[in-house]
Design an enzyme around this catalytic site. Structure first.
Site, PDB file in Angstrom:
ATOM      1  N   GLN A 140      -7.519   0.564   3.955  1.00  0.00           N
ATOM      2  CA  GLN A 140      -8.364  -0.040   4.999  1.00  0.00           C
ATOM      3  C   GLN A 140      -9.801  -0.244   4.531  1.00  0.00           C
ATOM      4  O   GLN A 140     -10.570  -0.930   5.198  1.00  0.00           O
ATOM      5  CB  GLN A 140      -8.362   0.835   6.266  1.00  0.00           C
ATOM      6  N   GLY A 179       0.818  -1.208   0.000  1.00  0.00           N
ATOM      7  CA  GLY A 179       0.000   0.000   0.000  1.00  0.00           C
ATOM      8  C   GLY A 179       0.855   1.262   0.000  1.00  0.00           C
ATOM      9  O   GLY A 179       0.543   2.238  -0.691  1.00  0.00           O
ATOM     10  N   THR A 202      10.410  -7.781 -12.312  1.00  0.00           N
ATOM     11  CA  THR A 202       9.749  -9.066 -12.546  1.00  0.00           C
ATOM     12  C   THR A 202       8.635  -9.258 -11.521  1.00  0.00           C
ATOM     13  O   THR A 202       8.842  -9.039 -10.322  1.00  0.00           O
ATOM     14  CB  THR A 202      10.779 -10.206 -12.463  1.00  0.00           C
ATOM     15  N   CYS A 219       2.924   1.617  12.070  1.00  0.00           N
ATOM     16  CA  CYS A 219       4.100   2.319  11.553  1.00  0.00           C
ATOM     17  C   CYS A 219       4.576   3.416  12.495  1.00  0.00           C
ATOM     18  O   CYS A 219       5.627   3.993  12.284  1.00  0.00           O
ATOM     19  CB  CYS A 219       3.805   2.921  10.188  1.00  0.00           C
ATOM     20  N   ASN A 232      -7.334   4.361   9.353  1.00  0.00           N
ATOM     21  CA  ASN A 232      -6.815   3.126   9.936  1.00  0.00           C
ATOM     22  C   ASN A 232      -6.914   3.102  11.453  1.00  0.00           C
ATOM     23  O   ASN A 232      -6.957   2.042  12.061  1.00  0.00           O
ATOM     24  CB  ASN A 232      -5.365   2.892   9.494  1.00  0.00           C
ATOM     25  N   SER A 280      -3.870  -2.628  -0.443  1.00  0.00           N
ATOM     26  CA  SER A 280      -2.766  -3.450   0.049  1.00  0.00           C
ATOM     27  C   SER A 280      -3.267  -4.862   0.363  1.00  0.00           C
ATOM     28  O   SER A 280      -4.316  -5.020   0.997  1.00  0.00           O
ATOM     29  CB  SER A 280      -2.206  -2.813   1.325  1.00  0.00           C
ATOM     30  N   GLY A 281      -2.498  -5.874  -0.064  1.00  0.00           N
ATOM     31  CA  GLY A 281      -2.921  -7.256   0.116  1.00  0.00           C
ATOM     32  C   GLY A 281      -3.119  -7.673   1.560  1.00  0.00           C
ATOM     33  O   GLY A 281      -4.107  -8.332   1.900  1.00  0.00           O
ATOM     34  N   HIS A 282      -2.166  -7.283   2.433  1.00  0.00           N
ATOM     35  CA  HIS A 282      -2.198  -7.882   3.780  1.00  0.00           C
ATOM     36  C   HIS A 282      -3.309  -7.344   4.673  1.00  0.00           C
ATOM     37  O   HIS A 282      -3.483  -7.812   5.795  1.00  0.00           O
ATOM     38  CB  HIS A 282      -0.821  -7.795   4.457  1.00  0.00           C
TER      39      HIS A 282
HETATM   40  N1  PLP Z   1      -2.532   3.252   4.271  1.00  0.00           N
HETATM   41  C1  PLP Z   1      -3.251   2.865   5.336  1.00  0.00           C
HETATM   42  C2  PLP Z   1      -4.525   3.573   5.649  1.00  0.00           C
HETATM   43  C3  PLP Z   1      -2.801   1.807   6.128  1.00  0.00           C
HETATM   44  O1  PLP Z   1      -3.518   1.442   7.200  1.00  0.00           O
HETATM   45  C4  PLP Z   1      -1.578   1.179   5.797  1.00  0.00           C
HETATM   46  C5  PLP Z   1      -1.040   0.105   6.668  1.00  0.00           C
HETATM   47  O2  PLP Z   1      -1.246   0.098   7.855  1.00  0.00           O
HETATM   48  C6  PLP Z   1      -0.882   1.612   4.665  1.00  0.00           C
HETATM   49  C7  PLP Z   1      -1.375   2.656   3.925  1.00  0.00           C
HETATM   50  C8  PLP Z   1       0.407   0.975   4.264  1.00  0.00           C
HETATM   51  O3  PLP Z   1       0.179  -0.277   3.665  1.00  0.00           O
HETATM   52  P1  PLP Z   1       1.394  -1.315   3.553  1.00  0.00           P
HETATM   53  O4  PLP Z   1       1.646  -1.843   4.916  1.00  0.00           O
HETATM   54  O5  PLP Z   1       0.901  -2.366   2.594  1.00  0.00           O
HETATM   55  O6  PLP Z   1       2.545  -0.565   2.982  1.00  0.00           O
END
Ligand code: PLP
Length: 380
Positions: free
Chosen positions: A173, A66, A231, A319, A145, A193-195
């Site tokens: 989110q 993301g 790749t 983060c 988030n 974002s995948g996770h």
């Molecule tokens: N944006 C938001 C609102 C998020 O909550 C997050 C991850 O917590 C991200 C961006 C970043 O995504 P990624 O961890 O895949 O870099």
């Protein structure tokens, strides 16, 4: 209780990924069929992602996460229109957008940060007052988030388009938890974002509407139409595609069963813990998230005690963990210091259970009582 930080990989996702670590390891750009035959699986994943968003497959580009998608949208836009851009964002963005915009501002690109009210709702009036043209990028998140508060992206996108600007949203989110329909919402770019939706960490995607041009961040081969060289991470892309397909199937459950569990957790905590207050507008919110302040106690101490009870929660964005500053999202809402320092985010998923909610409801009041007795701010 920390599914906004990351989610469990769905077993169905893992299963479709495995062949690409074993027999199907070819390079999708190869001329020979051993490699070339892998390409169709990337295209299937592109269709699956596009289908969840009601976009065209040709408008989806795979990235590593993301954060990369956000940076590609913002930096790519600024580089494409070098020397002539303006950025508008909100005061409550994830660091992937906030820090990226601030670093662009360091390169003399004008930056406006729009504030929020005490329930986390965007100051749309201020957005309406800033002049914009087709060199202005408005980047405003869909779902917060930390609080789960949803911004009215349809209204914001329509407003920005009417005034000639370009609009990107960090929907990391939102995607998978609430319906996102890009035929209805006139966004130019969207990050996911995948996770966050039961695919693995390390894969993401960006939607770029046909006709919007941005410069790449990574130069090299022709992969992803030159928007993102390198790749392709085939297993993860295939996993993300499957996760998007599953997300469409689970949307109803997110908005009924998960929402009901979140509501029970929230109501129970607000009733059983003294001086507990909800952060964020209660109505327009993600179905899985609640953010509660337990006044006069440090959020970090609550998290440590929760951890001893085997409960994983969070005080904000993963983060920014490790910083003793209160969350910028909560302070932007004008929440007083004694509450801002004590905010805890609980975030559920389709894999959460009623039993887990029971455990938090059982343990949390004692943890709060215990820490209150130690708090220098509470007078007997
Ligand atoms: N944006 C938001 C609102 C998020 O909550 C997050 C991850 O917590 C991200 C961006 C970043 O995504 P990624 O961890 O895949 O870099």
């Amino acid at each position: 209780m920390d599914n906004n930080a990351t989610t469990r990989v769905a077993p169905e996702v893992l299963e479709v990924m495995l062949p690409f670590f074993k027999d199907k390891y070819g390079n999708p750009s190869s001329i020979h069929s051993f490699g070339g035959s892998v390409k169709k699986h990337i295209n299937t994943a592109r269709e699956q992602v596009a289908s969840l968003l009601n976009a065209k497959p040709s408008e989806i580009f795979f990235t590593s996460c993301g954060s990369e998608s956000d940076n590609l949208a913002i930096q790519g836009f600024c580089r494409e229109h070098a020397g002539n851009t303006k950025l508008i964002t909100s005061a409550v963005e994830h660091p992937a957008v906030r820090e990226c915009c601030r670093s662009m501002a360091g390169n003399n690109i004008p930056l406006h940060e729009i504030g929020v009210d005490n329930e986390g709702l965007l100051d749309k009036e201020m957005l309406g007052k800033i002049s914009m043209d087709n060199h202005t990028l408005v980047t405003i998140m869909w779902a917060n988030n930390e609080t789960g508060v949803l911004f009215p992206l349809q209204e914001i996108a329509e407003m920005v388009k009417k005034r000639g600007g370009i609009v990107h949203t960090d929907a990391v989110q939102a995607v998978g938890k609430i319906p996102v329909n890009l035929q209805d919402v006139p966004l130019d770019m969207l990050s996911l974002s995948g996770h966050k939706l039961h695919a693995p960490k390390g894969v993401g995607a960006i939607f770029i509407r046909e006709g919007i041009n941005i410069a790449p961040l990574v130069y090299g081969g022709h992969q992803e139409h030159g928007i993102r060289a390198g790749t392709e991470n085939v297993p993860y892309i295939v996993g993300l595609g499957k996760a998007c397909e599953l997300a469409a199937e689970h949307m109803e459950e997110e908005n009924t069963r998960v929402r009901a569990m979140r509501d029970r957790l929230e109501k129970g905590l607000l009733e059983s813990c003294k001086d507990a207050k909800l952060n964020g507008y209660p109505e327009q919110r993600l179905p899985n998230t609640t953010n509660i302040s337990f006044e006069f106690i440090e959020g970090e101490s609550i998290l440590l005690l929760l951890n001893e009870h085997n409960i994983a929660a969070s005080s904000g964005s993963a983060c920014t963990t490790g910083s003793l500053e209160p969350s910028h999202v909560i302070t932007a809402m004008g929440v007083p210091d004694t509450l801002a320092h004590s905010s805890i985010r609980f975030s559920l998923s389709i894999y959460s259970t009623e039993k887990e909610v029971d455990i938090v409801l059982r343990d949390m009041p004692d943890i709060v009582d215990y820490l209150r007795r130690l708090s220098p701010f509470v007078k007997e």
